[in-house]
Design a protein around this motif. Sequence first.
Motif, PDB file in Angstrom:
ATOM      1  N   SER A  54       1.059  -1.092  -0.271  1.00 41.44           N
ATOM      2  CA  SER A  54       0.171   0.324  -0.195  1.00 41.44           C
ATOM      3  C   SER A  54       0.481   0.943  -0.213  1.00 41.44           C
ATOM      4  CB  SER A  54      -1.015  -0.496   0.861  1.00 41.44           C
ATOM      5  OG  SER A  54      -1.759  -1.562   1.232  1.00 41.44           O
ATOM      6  N   VAL A  55       1.086   1.906  -0.760  1.00 43.55           N
ATOM      7  CA  VAL A  55       2.268   2.365  -1.506  1.00 43.55           C
ATOM      8  C   VAL A  55       1.512   3.311  -0.924  1.00 43.55           C
ATOM      9  CG1 VAL A  55       3.752   3.807  -2.928  1.00 43.55           C
ATOM     10  CG2 VAL A  55       3.154   1.456  -3.590  1.00 43.55           C
ATOM     11  N   GLU A  56       0.912   4.262  -0.625  1.00 42.32           N
ATOM     12  CA  GLU A  56       0.513   5.902  -0.613  1.00 42.32           C
ATOM     13  C   GLU A  56      -0.485   5.835   0.488  1.00 42.32           C
ATOM     14  OE1 GLU A  56       0.442   8.766  -2.536  1.00 42.32           O
ATOM     15  OE2 GLU A  56       1.739   7.412  -4.061  1.00 42.32           O
ATOM     16  N   SER A  57      -0.564   5.719   0.967  1.00 41.37           N
ATOM     17  CA  SER A  57      -0.769   5.049   2.886  1.00 41.37           C
ATOM     18  C   SER A  57       0.490   4.519   3.418  1.00 41.37           C
ATOM     19  CB  SER A  57      -1.898   3.533   2.370  1.00 41.37           C
ATOM     20  OG  SER A  57      -1.067   2.341   3.051  1.00 41.37           O
ATOM     21  N   SER A  58       1.371   3.524   3.109  1.00 42.44           N
ATOM     22  CA  SER A  58       2.675   3.424   3.711  1.00 42.44           C
ATOM     23  C   SER A  58       4.080   5.122   3.211  1.00 42.44           C
ATOM     24  CB  SER A  58       4.007   2.269   3.466  1.00 42.44           C
ATOM     25  OG  SER A  58       3.848   2.590   1.816  1.00 42.44           O
TER      26      SER A  58
END
Length: 327
Positions: A54-58
């Motif tokens: 989850s690139v954006e949330s991480s």
Amino acid sequence: MIHTIRSTRFNLSISKLVKPHVIRAYATVPPGAPAFQVFDRHVKQMQKDRAAISVESSREVDYIKDEVAARVADRLLDIKRNFSQVVDLGSGCGHIVKHLDPTMVKKLIMCDLSEKALLRDADQPCSIEIERHVVDEEHLPFKEDSLEAVLSSLSLNWVNDLPGALIQIRKALKPDGVFIGAMFGGDTLFELRTSLQLAETERESGVSPRVSPMTDSSDISRLLTRAGFTLTTVDVDEIQVNYPSAFELMQDLRSMGESNAVLSRRPLLQRDTLLAAASIYKELHGNPDGSIPATFQIIYMIGWKPSPDTPKPKKRGSANASLKDVL
């Protein structure tokens, strides 16, 4: 002195406060004996993989790791030496590399248990050369006397055999090589820990380890010396982040890949227990504005591998000036 970073989601401050904490104890074991297993390393890898996917949330929750990594990089900068190659142990997506430049380090070897975490930001531009390797911090692949410096930021607190890991790091360093690390200390998330314990006691008539055991700063000093490091330095900071409620805190921990990985943990947290914990958290620790604070205690450590050129301490009584007069 308190340093503050603000955003629309949270407030972050660093202070020198001291609070009651739960520590993780270490004992000497015979050579060759298996290390006592506290954490499930496979679960920790899956947690980091899931967070990195989850690139954006991480990326939204990099604030803690970026802040601590900047302070680790500052400690490297304080060493007036140009490093041709440095290892970042437990690098994640690359929090330390954001704060390095070619005047400090020519090449950084990023090592992490999670390949997905290593590759999350592989497409981002960087001013120094980077290598990425999947490495378990408990089993280092480096040759003896091969490294100039090893850095580690918020990774070693998930290692089962911390004394063994420190010994491996010391062996991998060249004489007069330096290790600079940071890990979560015993006061970390004490608010969440106490709230969950009270809620489980009330709703389930018992408690389980919901927050991982942490290491005390006094233990770190002894462990560095036991591992063979010299000129050791240990200091402690606290980062306090304000969240709307305990639910946002736990969601951010999940997105960071910092969920609980203790072997003896219960697999599920009942909904009514979770609601009770959130209510207790706000009642016991809540701020006047309705938000709740979360404390992250950070232990910073520096150790040098002995060499013939290592400065030796002066003999007791050899001082020619009084400290009282100097101050």
